[in-house]
Structures are given as C-alpha cells and as structure tokens.
Design a protein around this motif. Structure first.
Motif, PDB file in Angstrom:
ATOM      1  N   ILE A   1      39.230  35.161  29.620  1.00  0.00           N
ATOM      2  CA  ILE A   1      38.554  34.547  30.759  1.00  0.00           C
ATOM      3  C   ILE A   1      37.812  33.295  30.303  1.00  0.00           C
ATOM      4  O   ILE A   1      36.944  33.350  29.431  1.00  0.00           O
ATOM      5  N   GLY A   2      38.149  32.166  30.908  1.00  0.00           N
ATOM      6  CA  GLY A   2      37.505  30.912  30.541  1.00  0.00           C
ATOM      7  C   GLY A   2      36.362  30.515  31.459  1.00  0.00           C
ATOM      8  O   GLY A   2      35.510  29.705  31.086  1.00  0.00           O
ATOM      9  N   GLU A   3      36.364  31.069  32.680  1.00  0.00           N
ATOM     10  CA  GLU A   3      35.301  30.768  33.645  1.00  0.00           C
ATOM     11  C   GLU A   3      34.746  32.081  34.196  1.00  0.00           C
ATOM     12  O   GLU A   3      35.074  32.502  35.317  1.00  0.00           O
ATOM     13  N   PRO A   4      33.904  32.763  33.405  1.00  0.00           N
ATOM     14  CA  PRO A   4      33.399  34.085  33.806  1.00  0.00           C
ATOM     15  C   PRO A   4      32.578  34.075  35.087  1.00  0.00           C
ATOM     16  O   PRO A   4      32.432  35.115  35.743  1.00  0.00           O
ATOM     17  N   GLU A   5      32.058  32.903  35.463  1.00  0.00           N
ATOM     18  CA  GLU A   5      31.292  32.825  36.713  1.00  0.00           C
ATOM     19  C   GLU A   5      32.189  32.898  37.942  1.00  0.00           C
ATOM     20  O   GLU A   5      31.714  33.145  39.052  1.00  0.00           O
ATOM     21  N   LYS A   6      33.497  32.701  37.758  1.00  0.00           N
ATOM     22  CA  LYS A   6      34.437  32.716  38.874  1.00  0.00           C
ATOM     23  C   LYS A   6      35.470  33.834  38.775  1.00  0.00           C
ATOM     24  O   LYS A   6      36.206  34.074  39.731  1.00  0.00           O
ATOM     25  N   CYS A   7      35.543  34.468  37.633  1.00  0.00           N
ATOM     26  CA  CYS A   7      36.570  35.496  37.393  1.00  0.00           C
ATOM     27  C   CYS A   7      35.910  36.785  36.897  1.00  0.00           C
ATOM     28  O   CYS A   7      35.249  36.793  35.856  1.00  0.00           O
ATOM     29  N   ALA A   8      36.116  37.868  37.645  1.00  0.00           N
ATOM     30  CA  ALA A   8      35.518  39.153  37.272  1.00  0.00           C
ATOM     31  C   ALA A   8      36.368  39.912  36.268  1.00  0.00           C
ATOM     32  O   ALA A   8      35.845  40.684  35.458  1.00  0.00           O
ATOM     33  N   GLU A   9      37.704  39.656  36.284  1.00  0.00           N
ATOM     34  CA  GLU A   9      38.595  40.433  35.418  1.00  0.00           C
ATOM     35  C   GLU A   9      39.960  39.759  35.328  1.00  0.00           C
ATOM     36  O   GLU A   9      40.417  39.119  36.280  1.00  0.00           O
ATOM     37  N   LEU A  10      40.592  39.893  34.174  1.00  0.00           N
ATOM     38  CA  LEU A  10      41.995  39.514  33.975  1.00  0.00           C
ATOM     39  C   LEU A  10      42.776  40.783  33.684  1.00  0.00           C
ATOM     40  O   LEU A  10      42.348  41.628  32.894  1.00  0.00           O
ATOM     41  N   LYS A  11      43.971  40.899  34.328  1.00  0.00           N
ATOM     42  CA  LYS A  11      44.736  42.124  34.112  1.00  0.00           C
ATOM     43  C   LYS A  11      46.213  41.876  34.346  1.00  0.00           C
ATOM     44  O   LYS A  11      46.598  41.087  35.216  1.00  0.00           O
ATOM     45  N   TRP A  12      47.066  42.547  33.543  1.00  0.00           N
ATOM     46  CA  TRP A  12      48.508  42.481  33.717  1.00  0.00           C
ATOM     47  C   TRP A  12      48.940  43.572  34.687  1.00  0.00           C
ATOM     48  O   TRP A  12      48.537  44.726  34.561  1.00  0.00           O
ATOM     49  N   PHE A  13      49.792  43.214  35.658  1.00  0.00           N
ATOM     50  CA  PHE A  13      50.293  44.166  36.650  1.00  0.00           C
ATOM     51  C   PHE A  13      51.816  44.146  36.668  1.00  0.00           C
ATOM     52  O   PHE A  13      52.441  43.089  36.520  1.00  0.00           O
ATOM     53  N   ASP A  14      52.388  45.315  36.885  1.00  0.00           N
ATOM     54  CA  ASP A  14      53.829  45.424  37.122  1.00  0.00           C
ATOM     55  C   ASP A  14      54.145  44.624  38.389  1.00  0.00           C
ATOM     56  O   ASP A  14      53.524  44.846  39.438  1.00  0.00           O
ATOM     57  N   ILE A  15      55.096  43.700  38.322  1.00  0.00           N
ATOM     58  CA  ILE A  15      55.427  42.861  39.469  1.00  0.00           C
ATOM     59  C   ILE A  15      55.948  43.677  40.644  1.00  0.00           C
ATOM     60  O   ILE A  15      55.917  43.224  41.793  1.00  0.00           O
ATOM     61  N   GLU A  16      56.401  44.908  40.370  1.00  0.00           N
ATOM     62  CA  GLU A  16      56.884  45.795  41.438  1.00  0.00           C
ATOM     63  C   GLU A  16      55.775  46.723  41.933  1.00  0.00           C
ATOM     64  O   GLU A  16      56.007  47.537  42.844  1.00  0.00           O
ATOM     65  N   ASN A  17      54.605  46.629  41.361  1.00  0.00           N
ATOM     66  CA  ASN A  17      53.498  47.504  41.763  1.00  0.00           C
ATOM     67  C   ASN A  17      52.191  46.709  41.732  1.00  0.00           C
ATOM     68  O   ASN A  17      51.300  46.972  40.932  1.00  0.00           O
ATOM     69  N   LEU A  18      52.095  45.745  42.618  1.00  0.00           N
ATOM     70  CA  LEU A  18      50.934  44.856  42.668  1.00  0.00           C
ATOM     71  C   LEU A  18      49.755  45.545  43.350  1.00  0.00           C
ATOM     72  O   LEU A  18      49.941  46.463  44.163  1.00  0.00           O
ATOM     73  N   PRO A  19      48.541  45.121  43.046  1.00  0.00           N
ATOM     74  CA  PRO A  19      47.360  45.737  43.684  1.00  0.00           C
ATOM     75  C   PRO A  19      47.342  45.463  45.184  1.00  0.00           C
ATOM     76  O   PRO A  19      47.855  44.438  45.655  1.00  0.00           O
ATOM     77  N   LYS A  20      46.758  46.364  45.953  1.00  0.00           N
ATOM     78  CA  LYS A  20      46.705  46.202  47.404  1.00  0.00           C
ATOM     79  C   LYS A  20      45.871  44.990  47.798  1.00  0.00           C
ATOM     80  O   LYS A  20      46.156  44.342  48.820  1.00  0.00           O
ATOM     81  N   ASN A  21      44.853  44.689  47.007  1.00  0.00           N
ATOM     82  CA  ASN A  21      43.974  43.569  47.354  1.00  0.00           C
ATOM     83  C   ASN A  21      44.368  42.282  46.628  1.00  0.00           C
ATOM     84  O   ASN A  21      43.514  41.541  46.146  1.00  0.00           O
ATOM     85  N   ILE A  22      45.675  42.036  46.575  1.00  0.00           N
ATOM     86  CA  ILE A  22      46.141  40.734  46.088  1.00  0.00           C
ATOM     87  C   ILE A  22      46.122  39.772  47.283  1.00  0.00           C
ATOM     88  O   ILE A  22      46.374  40.179  48.425  1.00  0.00           O
ATOM     89  N   ILE A  23      45.807  38.518  47.051  1.00  0.00           N
ATOM     90  CA  ILE A  23      45.790  37.535  48.128  1.00  0.00           C
ATOM     91  C   ILE A  23      47.183  37.504  48.765  1.00  0.00           C
ATOM     92  O   ILE A  23      48.188  37.330  48.055  1.00  0.00           O
TER      93      ILE A  23
END
Length: 212
Positions: free
Chosen positions: A151-173
């Motif tokens: 994370i290069g801008e911690p004031e704007k980013c709460a977390e970085l994470k790798w996701f399976d492209i076939e199983n994306l989080p529900k709260n993706i933009i």
C-alpha cells in the motif's frame, strides 16, 4: 444678384460638406460597431465540451490453477469508499499520456516500478457517473513490474488483497465488475449509465451496453 448668388453658393457648399461628413461619421460608427460585434462574438465563442479521464490498472497472477486479480479497498476518497477497486487507479493529469498516468499511479499506489513495455491496453468505458460527471475510463493490464506490491497511500486504501477472478467480493465497485467481465470476454469498449442520467450514483448502476 451676384452677392446673393455668392452667399447661396457658400451656404450650399458648407451644407453639402456637413451632410457628407455626418454621413461618413455614421458609416464609420456602423463599421466600428460591426467590428466590435464580431470581436465580441469571437471572444464569447463556446468552448468544446471536455471529458475527464481515469486509468485503472489490472494486476493478475496464477495461484493454484486459478487467475487472481489485485484489488484495493477504498477509504477517505469521497467516492465508493468501503468498496473494492482495481489495485491502482486514478485520473489522467494535464500534460500526461495514458502511459504516463498508468506508470505514475501504479508507483504511487502500489510502490512498484513499471515500464511502458510492461503495460497493455485492455478496454475503454464511456461512463455517465451522474453528479460525479462523465468519464472516459481506461483499463490497463500490468504484465510485469519491479518491486514488492504494498500500500502506497494508506490514507486512501484500507487493504490490498488478491481475489479469484471467478469469485470476486460482493462489494466490488459495479463498473469494475463489468470491466472484468469484459476482460474475460475480450470486449474492449462499453458505455455505462447513459440510459438514466442519475443511474451511476454510488449504488444504482445499470448493466452496460455490450459492444463485443
């Protein structure tokens, strides 16, 4: 008779010159008025419509036979905070090329170095973001990078994470979800939000038009 003739002649001479000079003055004023009018029209010429541009970088990796993509959890940005976004993204600044912006944003947000030959154009979306404006959203794939992702801008980013492209989080933009669907299908252009001017508020985002 001669005296009256001379007086009449002098009177007519001056009267004629007076009328001529007055007419010329009025004509000059009209010409000046036309010139001023043209100048005013030119000065108030309507500017061309301007559209903002953003660039979002896709980083992917293979893990246990699955394709994973890097996402960041937004915070304190004023738009879609609490939602997952691409690993690095931002505006194309004045005087920048798309390549310049992609390299800069990746460095700023993920702390890794990217060369022009390391990136690949994926797609373009023409999005109506409602009260946020109209945007050209470019999507770029980062094929190679140097350094460790963090994370290069911690004031704007709460977390970085790798996701399976076939199983994306529900709260993706939603528009990012659409772009990943396009990526998997090889679709390189879409228009989102134009059916309803208010449609691209934070949560109520319609399905895009499909051009692929």
């Amino acid at each position: 008779m001669n005296k009256k003739f001379i007086i009449t002649f002098i009177f007519m001479f001056f009267f004629f010159n007076f009328v001529t000079l007055t007419t010329l003055s009025i004509s000059d004023m009209e010409v000046d008025s036309c010139i001023d009018s043209r100048a005013t029209i030119k000065y108030h010429k309507k500017e061309h419509y301007k559209t903002l541009s953003t660039v979002s970088m896709l980083l992917e990796r293979q893990c246990e036979g699955k394709t994973e993509v890097l996402l960041q959890l937004r915070k304190n940005t004023g738009w879609m905070d609490g939602f997952w976004d691409f690993g690095a993204c931002g505006h194309v600044e004045e005087g920048e090329t798309l390549t310049d912006a992609a390299i800069r944003e990746t460095k700023e947000e993920l702390c890794v170095d990217v060369l022009p030959e390391d990136i690949e154009f994926l797609s373009l979306n023409h999005n109506n973001l409602g009260n946020k404006g109209i945007y050209y959203c470019f999507y770029i794939k980062v094929k190679k990078y140097r350094g460790e992702v963090k994370i290069g801008e911690p004031e704007k980013c709460a977390e970085l994470k790798w996701f399976d492209i076939e199983n994306l989080p529900k709260n993706i933009i939603p528009i990012r979800k659409y772009s990943l669907e396009d990526y998997k299908k090889g679709i390189i252009y879409n228009e989102i939000g134009w059916g309803k001017m208010e449609a691209l508020s934070n949560y109520n985002i319609p399905s895009p038009k499909r051009f692929g």
